[in-house]
Design a protein around this motif. Structure first.
Motif, mmCIF file in Angstrom:
data_model
loop_
_atom_site.group_PDB
_atom_site.id
_atom_site.type_symbol
_atom_site.label_atom_id
_atom_site.label_comp_id
_atom_site.label_asym_id
_atom_site.label_seq_id
_atom_site.Cartn_x
_atom_site.Cartn_y
_atom_site.Cartn_z
ATOM 1 N N THR A 1 0.848 -1.223 -0.143
ATOM 2 C CA THR A 1 0.038 -0.034 -0.011
ATOM 3 C C THR A 1 0.797 1.185 -0.046
ATOM 4 O O THR A 1 0.713 2.188 -0.688
ATOM 5 C CB THR A 1 -0.976 0.099 1.259
ATOM 6 O OG1 THR A 1 -1.335 -1.404 1.556
ATOM 7 C CG2 THR A 1 -2.215 0.927 1.005
ATOM 8 N N ARG A 2 1.880 1.442 0.807
ATOM 9 C CA ARG A 2 2.961 2.337 0.822
ATOM 10 C C ARG A 2 3.399 2.671 -0.637
ATOM 11 O O ARG A 2 3.380 3.706 -1.003
ATOM 12 C CB ARG A 2 4.027 2.028 2.008
ATOM 13 C CG ARG A 2 4.362 3.231 2.487
ATOM 14 C CD ARG A 2 5.564 2.911 3.477
ATOM 15 N NE ARG A 2 4.815 2.447 4.745
ATOM 16 C CZ ARG A 2 5.228 1.354 5.372
ATOM 17 N NH1 ARG A 2 6.370 0.710 5.081
ATOM 18 N NH2 ARG A 2 4.748 0.918 6.569
ATOM 19 N N MET A 3 3.777 1.448 -1.004
ATOM 20 C CA MET A 3 4.455 1.575 -2.590
ATOM 21 C C MET A 3 3.407 2.479 -3.764
ATOM 22 O O MET A 3 3.917 3.103 -4.356
ATOM 23 C CB MET A 3 4.525 0.312 -3.162
ATOM 24 C CG MET A 3 5.755 -0.379 -2.744
ATOM 25 S SD MET A 3 7.262 0.234 -2.370
ATOM 26 C CE MET A 3 8.201 -1.048 -1.563
ATOM 27 N N LEU A 4 2.236 2.122 -3.255
ATOM 28 C CA LEU A 4 1.182 2.601 -4.153
ATOM 29 C C LEU A 4 0.943 4.267 -3.864
ATOM 30 O O LEU A 4 0.424 4.764 -4.550
ATOM 31 C CB LEU A 4 -0.086 1.850 -4.081
ATOM 32 C CG LEU A 4 -0.045 0.569 -4.813
ATOM 33 C CD1 LEU A 4 -1.493 -0.309 -4.217
ATOM 34 C CD2 LEU A 4 0.103 0.699 -6.047
ATOM 35 N N GLY A 5 1.736 4.540 -3.051
ATOM 36 C CA GLY A 5 1.474 5.976 -2.583
ATOM 37 C C GLY A 5 0.902 6.362 -1.662
ATOM 38 O O GLY A 5 0.312 7.476 -1.563
ATOM 39 N N ALA A 6 0.196 5.608 -0.830
ATOM 40 C CA ALA A 6 -0.881 5.769 0.310
ATOM 41 C C ALA A 6 -0.242 6.596 1.263
ATOM 42 O O ALA A 6 0.917 6.438 1.665
ATOM 43 C CB ALA A 6 -1.341 4.498 0.728
ATOM 44 N N ARG A 7 -0.992 7.601 1.901
ATOM 45 C CA ARG A 7 -0.368 8.282 3.087
ATOM 46 C C ARG A 7 -0.403 7.718 4.311
ATOM 47 O O ARG A 7 -1.358 6.368 4.441
ATOM 48 C CB ARG A 7 -1.160 9.625 3.164
ATOM 49 C CG ARG A 7 -0.989 10.844 2.133
ATOM 50 C CD ARG A 7 -1.748 11.967 2.023
ATOM 51 N NE ARG A 7 -3.067 11.503 1.728
ATOM 52 C CZ ARG A 7 -4.225 11.715 2.286
ATOM 53 N NH1 ARG A 7 -4.014 12.096 3.406
ATOM 54 N NH2 ARG A 7 -5.587 11.023 1.711
ATOM 55 N N ASP A 8 0.473 7.878 5.069
ATOM 56 C CA ASP A 8 0.711 7.130 6.427
ATOM 57 C C ASP A 8 -0.927 6.947 7.178
ATOM 58 O O ASP A 8 -1.036 6.026 7.543
ATOM 59 C CB ASP A 8 1.616 8.162 7.489
ATOM 60 C CG ASP A 8 2.947 7.829 6.737
ATOM 61 O OD1 ASP A 8 3.308 6.657 6.136
ATOM 62 O OD2 ASP A 8 3.870 8.729 7.199
ATOM 63 N N PHE A 9 -1.547 8.147 7.256
ATOM 64 C CA PHE A 9 -2.661 8.218 7.946
ATOM 65 C C PHE A 9 -3.672 7.295 7.309
ATOM 66 O O PHE A 9 -4.484 6.648 8.023
ATOM 67 C CB PHE A 9 -3.181 9.393 8.268
ATOM 68 C CG PHE A 9 -2.543 10.262 9.407
ATOM 69 C CD1 PHE A 9 -2.663 9.843 10.841
ATOM 70 C CD2 PHE A 9 -1.426 10.995 9.303
ATOM 71 C CE1 PHE A 9 -2.028 10.481 12.061
ATOM 72 C CE2 PHE A 9 -0.644 11.720 10.339
ATOM 73 C CZ PHE A 9 -0.895 11.230 11.633
ATOM 74 N N TYR A 10 -3.713 7.279 6.264
ATOM 75 C CA TYR A 10 -4.485 6.280 5.311
ATOM 76 C C TYR A 10 -4.300 4.653 5.830
ATOM 77 O O TYR A 10 -5.249 4.165 6.001
ATOM 78 C CB TYR A 10 -4.426 6.441 3.805
ATOM 79 C CG TYR A 10 -5.338 5.498 3.104
ATOM 80 C CD1 TYR A 10 -6.697 5.773 2.822
ATOM 81 C CD2 TYR A 10 -4.643 4.348 2.404
ATOM 82 C CE1 TYR A 10 -7.346 5.118 2.176
ATOM 83 C CE2 TYR A 10 -5.465 3.559 1.755
ATOM 84 C CZ TYR A 10 -6.973 3.807 1.568
ATOM 85 O OH TYR A 10 -7.604 2.898 0.922
#
Lengths: 285, 326
Positions: free
Chosen positions: A173-182
């Motif tokens: 998810t992080r790779m996909l560019g999701a923000r931390d709080f998301y």
């Protein structure tokens, strides 16, 4: 989500202890919510003092003539309100700080030092001393229970977040560019919900015990009749141990506290069994 | 290295407890002297004239600047000076140390009993997992440990003390008793100890039982248990020599921690049984608004608990090499 919930309830329903615990809790919650309809009298209204149980007063009256049954029914309001209010607020604070400190390393370091300090202090003697200096009131008690309650949840949630943080799906998810709080809200929080619920039950159990204990020592709110307060006045009454009155004054109040704790213990144990795969595999009770 | 940081954090903790004890009466609303003369809750507050007030303030050093007061307070504690108890009219340190003796006896006795019982029951329960015995034991232990200790103590007093009248219902010794032999004195103390210790045991056995049961369930899943079974060893032998021994490791580290926890619990038990330990002193101090005693008792209880935690912390890694410090 709904399907998960149904599956969860089905699993929980298999646990006999869990159902017994839930049954007792429902009983007390109903009596707390409908106290004005159920209770025969106003708990502060005075009648003839020290009456034995009779058709007017099923559990008799206390030394200043208040109906004991009504005291206990209204007492469930005070005791349960304090327990659940404290455990819910501590859970909210503890979960938020636990999530933050597990996910963000630097913030986590500072939060954990505070948590360590709180956990190292023996909380019961400390609360007793502060309560002795402050004016006894429900809100003072609630405030202190919350201040010393949230670090337990924060600690547990943090260690769970630490193990979740580096799971492949979170990385993806992080790779996909999701923000931390998301990520925190969408992928990590749902996974710690069972832990939060167990912690909530444990905390509620602790608060019931601590509140009734403090009231018993005479540090409770004298204007709010909790079960612990009833027990306190019974204990202070000079001949409580050598006459019959303990049977309808002290015993029912103590049993109310005991059964509430029992129900929370059973519920907590069943939930823990449900979310702890090791216990789940070996026992179904 | 890790050990040093641990020790430093404990020292910081003790200093903060001491400072808390110093500042609490000073930040609370009201006159600092009112805490010395009985406080607002006394039925007949002592009225002080101006001259007396000034004299008292000077006597307690309350007219000096805060940092000087703090310094004097810390110095006093290092000398074992905890102030003067208003209610007992004696030095707080003397009273509190006298109480500590009884509290440690009570906690020691209860710890010895509930450890053995909890470990045995937990092991039996885990070994018969899902069996009738396990279900029965689990329900039983969870149920009895739901009794709040003060309620349980009151029940014991009525049912065993008053009705059977074998057990003394209050105190730690028979008042004004004269013993011909030390053995008699010990027997008397033992009879007084029995009910409070039993109450503590029941109130605390649940935790250790569940811990042992979990730990044992863990061990039972290990390969070496399977190997032992394959070798054809008897069940009893495997349970005692292989399983229990290994399951005990995490439990032993809990002894000190739990003992500290139990000291908090003695506040209620000692109150109900009028057992003259520090817990009872704390209750007396609250009831009579004896603030110097309250603070002294609090300090001793806290220090004992912190010491217990410290011991637990230090022995933790020693006993089980698999447990590594984070």
């Amino acid at each position: 989500m709904i399907r998960n919930l149904i599956a969860f309830l089905k699993e929980y329903g298999k646990s006999v202890l869990g159902l017994i615990g839930l049954g007792i809790m429902v009983f007390f919650i109903v009596s707390a919510v409908f106290a004005p309809c159920i209770a025969p009298y106003d708990p502060h209204q005075m009648h003839k003092p020290l009456e034995h149980p009779n058709s007017d007063h099923l559990l008799g009256t206390n030394d200043i003539g208040q109906d004991i049954l009504s005291e206990l029914i209204y007492g469930s309001r005070v005791s349960l309100f304090i327990a659940f209010f404290v455990s819910i607020v501590s859970a909210i604070i503890g979960t938020s700080l636990g999530l933050l400190s597990g996910y963000f390393e630097r913030v986590g370091f500072f939060i954990m030092r505070i948590v360590d300090a709180f956990l190292a202090i023996p909380r019961l003697p400390l609360i007793i001393v502060i309560a002795a200096f402050m004016r006894p009131s429900i809100w003072n008690l609630i405030f202190m229970f919350i201040v010393f309650g949230w670090p337990f949840t924060a600690r547990i949630i943090r260690s769970e977040v630490l193990s979740l943080r580096n799971r492949p799906y979170v990385d993806a998810t992080r790779m996909l560019g999701a923000r931390d709080f998301y990520i925190l809200g969408r992928h990590i929080l749902p996974n710690v919900v069972p832990l939060i619920i167990v912690q909530l039950i444990i905390e509620a159990r602790h608060v019931i015990l601590a509140e009734s204990g403090l009231s018993f020592l005479g540090l409770g709110d004298p204007t709010a009749k909790s079960w612990g307060m009833v027990l306190h006045y019974a204990f202070e009454y000079p001949t409580i141990f050598i006459s019959e009155i303990w049977k309808w004054w002290m015993l029912p109040a103590g049993l109310c506290i005991t059964f509430t704790i029992l129900s929370l213990t059973f519920i907590g144990y069943s939930l823990e069994e449900l979310i702890n795969p090791r216990l789940k595999r070996v026992t179904r009770l | 290295m890790h050990r040093i940081t641990k020790i430093i954090s404990y020292i910081i903790l003790i200093i903060s407890i001491l400072s808390f004890n110093f500042f609490l009466p000073r930040v609370m609303p009201g006159d600092p002297l009112s805490f010395l003369t009985g406080g607002p809750a006394m039925d007949m507050p002592i009225v002080l004239d101006k001259e007396m007030r000034a004299k008292l303030l000077a006597y307690y050093g309350l007219d000096k600047p805060l940092q000087q007061q703090f310094y004097a307070y810390m110095l006093g504690i290092l000398h074992g000076d905890l102030g003067w108890s208003v209610y007992f009219n004696a030095p707080v340190s003397e009273i509190v140390i006298g109480g500590l003796k009884w509290t440690l006896l009570l906690v020691g006795a209860a710890t010895a009993i509930y450890m053995v019982l909890g470990i045995l029951l937990g092991a039996i329960s885990a070994w018969n997992r899902c069996g009738k015995r396990d279900v029965g034991l689990l329900t039983f232990v969870l149920s009895i440990s739901s009794f709040p200790s003060f309620f349980l103590g009151m029940l014991f007093i009525i049912l065993l003390g008053v009705n059977l009248s074998f057990f003394p219902i209050s105190g730690a010794q028979t008042p004004f008793a004269e013993y011909s032999t030390p053995f008699e004195a010990a027997l008397d103390a033992f009879r007084h100890l029995l009910l409070p210790a039993m109450t503590l045991v029941i109130a605390h056995i649940g935790g250790i039982y569940l811990l042992m049961r979990n730990s044992m369930l863990n061990v039972i899943g290990e390969d070496y248990i399977l190997t032992a079974r394959a070798k054809g060893l008897s069940e009893r032998y495997i349970m005692h020599t292989h399983a229990m021994k290994n399951a005990l490791l995490p439990i032993i580290t809990m002894i000190a921690l739990r003992a500290g926890f139990m000291i908090s619990g003695t506040i209620f038990v000692e109150t109900v049984f009028a057992y003259p330990g520090v817990g009872r002193l704390l209750y007396d101090a609250v009831t009579y608004r004896d603030y110097p005693l309250l603070q002294g008792a609090f300090l001793i209880i806290t220090l004992v608990i912190i010491t217990a935690n410290f011991v637990a912390d230090m022995t933790y890694a020693h006993l089980d090499p698999r447990v590594k410090h984070e």
